[in-house]
Design a protein around this motif. Structure first.
Motif, PDB file in Angstrom:
ATOM      1  N   UNK A  35      -3.632   4.450 -13.111  1.00 45.90           N
ATOM      2  CA  UNK A  35      -3.175   4.603 -11.735  1.00 45.90           C
ATOM      3  C   UNK A  35      -3.968   3.600 -10.897  1.00 45.90           C
ATOM      4  N   UNK A  36      -3.269   2.666 -10.286  1.00 52.29           N
ATOM      5  CA  UNK A  36      -3.937   1.618  -9.514  1.00 52.29           C
ATOM      6  C   UNK A  36      -3.601   1.806  -8.037  1.00 52.29           C
ATOM      7  N   UNK A  37      -4.631   2.003  -7.219  1.00 56.21           N
ATOM      8  CA  UNK A  37      -4.406   2.221  -5.791  1.00 56.21           C
ATOM      9  C   UNK A  37      -4.968   1.019  -5.041  1.00 56.21           C
ATOM     10  N   UNK A  75       0.139   2.156  -6.574  1.00 53.17           N
ATOM     11  CA  UNK A  75       0.251   2.686  -5.212  1.00 53.17           C
ATOM     12  C   UNK A  75      -0.244   1.610  -4.241  1.00 53.17           C
ATOM     13  N   UNK A  76       0.632   1.175  -3.369  1.00 51.99           N
ATOM     14  CA  UNK A  76       0.308   0.070  -2.456  1.00 51.99           C
ATOM     15  C   UNK A  76       0.075   0.599  -1.047  1.00 51.99           C
ATOM     16  N   UNK A 134      -0.352  -4.933  -0.327  1.00 52.94           N
ATOM     17  CA  UNK A 134      -1.439  -5.570  -1.087  1.00 52.94           C
ATOM     18  C   UNK A 134      -0.987  -5.956  -2.490  1.00 52.94           C
ATOM     19  N   UNK A 135       0.231  -5.534  -2.860  1.00 52.10           N
ATOM     20  CA  UNK A 135       0.752  -5.773  -4.202  1.00 52.10           C
ATOM     21  C   UNK A 135       1.915  -6.757  -4.113  1.00 52.10           C
ATOM     22  N   UNK A 136       1.941  -7.719  -5.022  1.00 54.38           N
ATOM     23  CA  UNK A 136       3.063  -8.653  -5.086  1.00 54.38           C
ATOM     24  C   UNK A 136       4.201  -7.938  -5.805  1.00 54.38           C
ATOM     25  N   UNK A 137       5.013  -7.254  -4.997  1.00 56.05           N
ATOM     26  CA  UNK A 137       5.975  -6.277  -5.523  1.00 56.05           C
ATOM     27  C   UNK A 137       6.914  -6.868  -6.573  1.00 56.05           C
ATOM     28  N   UNK A 138       7.527  -8.001  -6.260  1.00 52.40           N
ATOM     29  CA  UNK A 138       8.583  -8.518  -7.143  1.00 52.40           C
ATOM     30  C   UNK A 138       8.100  -8.777  -8.564  1.00 52.40           C
ATOM     31  N   UNK A 170       8.365   1.425   3.441  1.00 54.36           N
ATOM     32  CA  UNK A 170       9.148   2.443   2.762  1.00 54.36           C
ATOM     33  C   UNK A 170       8.360   3.250   1.740  1.00 54.36           C
ATOM     34  N   UNK A 171       7.051   3.099   1.744  1.00 54.54           N
ATOM     35  CA  UNK A 171       6.227   3.817   0.771  1.00 54.54           C
ATOM     36  C   UNK A 171       5.182   4.692   1.432  1.00 54.54           C
ATOM     37  N   UNK A 172       3.915   4.325   1.179  1.00 56.28           N
ATOM     38  CA  UNK A 172       2.778   5.135   1.626  1.00 56.28           C
ATOM     39  C   UNK A 172       2.749   5.334   3.150  1.00 56.28           C
ATOM     40  N   UNK A 173       3.130   4.306   3.919  1.00 54.50           N
ATOM     41  CA  UNK A 173       3.061   4.399   5.382  1.00 54.50           C
ATOM     42  C   UNK A 173       3.844   5.578   5.929  1.00 54.50           C
ATOM     43  N   UNK A 174       5.030   5.776   5.375  1.00 46.96           N
ATOM     44  CA  UNK A 174       5.862   6.881   5.859  1.00 46.96           C
ATOM     45  C   UNK A 174       5.263   8.227   5.479  1.00 46.96           C
TER      46      UNK A 174
END
Ligand SMILES: Nc1nc(=O)c2c([nH]1)NC[C@@H]1CN(c3ccc(C(=O)N[C@@H](CCC(=O)O)C(=O)O)cc3)C=[N+]21
Length: 293
Positions: free
Chosen positions: A207-209, A230-231, A251-255, A269-273
């Motif tokens: 699990x990488x945060x 988890x970004x 912080x993660x290069x999603x693609x 659309x992730x952690x912020x919400x």
């Protein structure tokens, strides 16, 4: 790869809170009330506070926004905090960070009454969280736990690597992930700017945060096949192609990371919400006197 969908989950959490608020109101109980103090006009902060207020409206909370100029002195800010501490209708409030440089964030965080500290930033809440006592868990770590739980991600015995040691995310997250609880029971490594062999450490994460605040820092070569990623990062970078003039980067290069990951959170659309959901949950807990009796 499965997306950890903050949009879908946050809608679920908000619907649950709204249902409970409707029940409380129908029974003649108190409407939860969240207040926010915003000092200055940092563009991103204004957006976040506005969406917190909008969420309050959606779920039937009362909300109050106190907007102060960036010339506000520490003393003046402290006096607004005292007013909210003593305002019996206000269940919880936050002072949006960052604050202008002439105001001490530590002084401000300690001035908020712990019973109304729905950000969970007061040393009493941090200390209680560390000891596993009832406490307000700060909103971003709460949101991440909620995502892991709602997607039923196994955490016991896993290696969780937290990149970033901030007081509001990295540090509390590392404590929560090692607790004897679910989600938790991880072997936790916390990394920061002085860590040697950061890439190798990250490669060993189940699990990488990523909570370091450097856009697209975590590339595919940092990530183990099948890892949960988890970004937490959210940085505005100039982008002439966008109407707003900026793009939002994690912080993660999603693609390039997504095809390798088992699960991954998008930004936005992730952690912020989910962070907003954490704040709303804490405010509801406060209005029910569930943490501090
Ligand atoms: N006292 C205090 N408490 C906080 O909880 C706090 C704070 N200060 N200062 C700043 C950070 C950041 N934060 C976010 C909240 C919502 C989104 C959010 O809603 N993000 C959406 C929209 C992103 C956008 O459009 O900019 C998304 O990721 O999809 C992001 C970030 C709360 N913080």
């Amino acid at each position: 790869m499965q997306l950890l969908d903050g949009k879908k989950l946050s809608a679920e959490v908000k619907a649950e809170i709204k249902a409970e608020v409707d029940r409380i109101k129908a029974a003649g109980g108190k409407t939860p009330h969240l207040a926010a103090i915003l000092v200055g006009n940092n563009g991103a902060s204004e957006t976040y506070v506005a969406s917190k207020i909008k969420s309050c409206e959606e779920i039937g909370f009362k909300s109050t926004l106190i907007s102060l100029p960036d010339t506000t002195s520490e003393e003046e800010l402290l006096s607004h905090i005292q007013d909210l501490n003593f305002d019996e209708d206000v269940d919880g409030f936050i002072v949006q960070l960052p604050l202008p440089a002439h105001i001490s964030e530590n002084t401000i965080m300690e001035a908020v009454a712990p019973e109304k500290d729905v950000d969970g930033f007061h040393p009493i809440n941090v200390g209680r969280m560390c000891k596993g006592l009832p406490a307000y868990i700060s909103a971003t770590p709460y949101g991440i736990l909620e995502m892991l739980e709602r997607y039923k991600i196994q955490t016991a015995g896993k290696h969780c690597v937290v990149v970033g040691r901030s007081q509001i995310v990295g540090l509390p997250m590392s404590i929560l992930m090692q607790r004897n609880a679910y989600p938790g029971n991880c072997t936790v490594t916390i990394c920061h700017s002085r860590t040697h062999n950061l890439k190798e450490v990250c490669q060993s994460a189940d699990i990488l945060i990523a909570a370091l605040g450097r856009p697209e820092f975590i590339t595919a070569d940092y990530v183990k096949e099948g890892a949960v990623v988890i970004d937490v990062g959210i940085t505005r970078v100039p982008d002439a192609a966008k109407k707003s003039g900026f793009a939002i980067k994690g912080d993660v290069k999603f693609d390039e990371v997504a095809p390798k990951a088992g699960y991954i959170t998008p930004v936005p659309g992730g952690v912020g919400l989910m962070t907003i959901c954490g704040l709303l949950t804490n405010t509801l807990l406060s209005s029910k006197k569930a943490i501090f009796k």
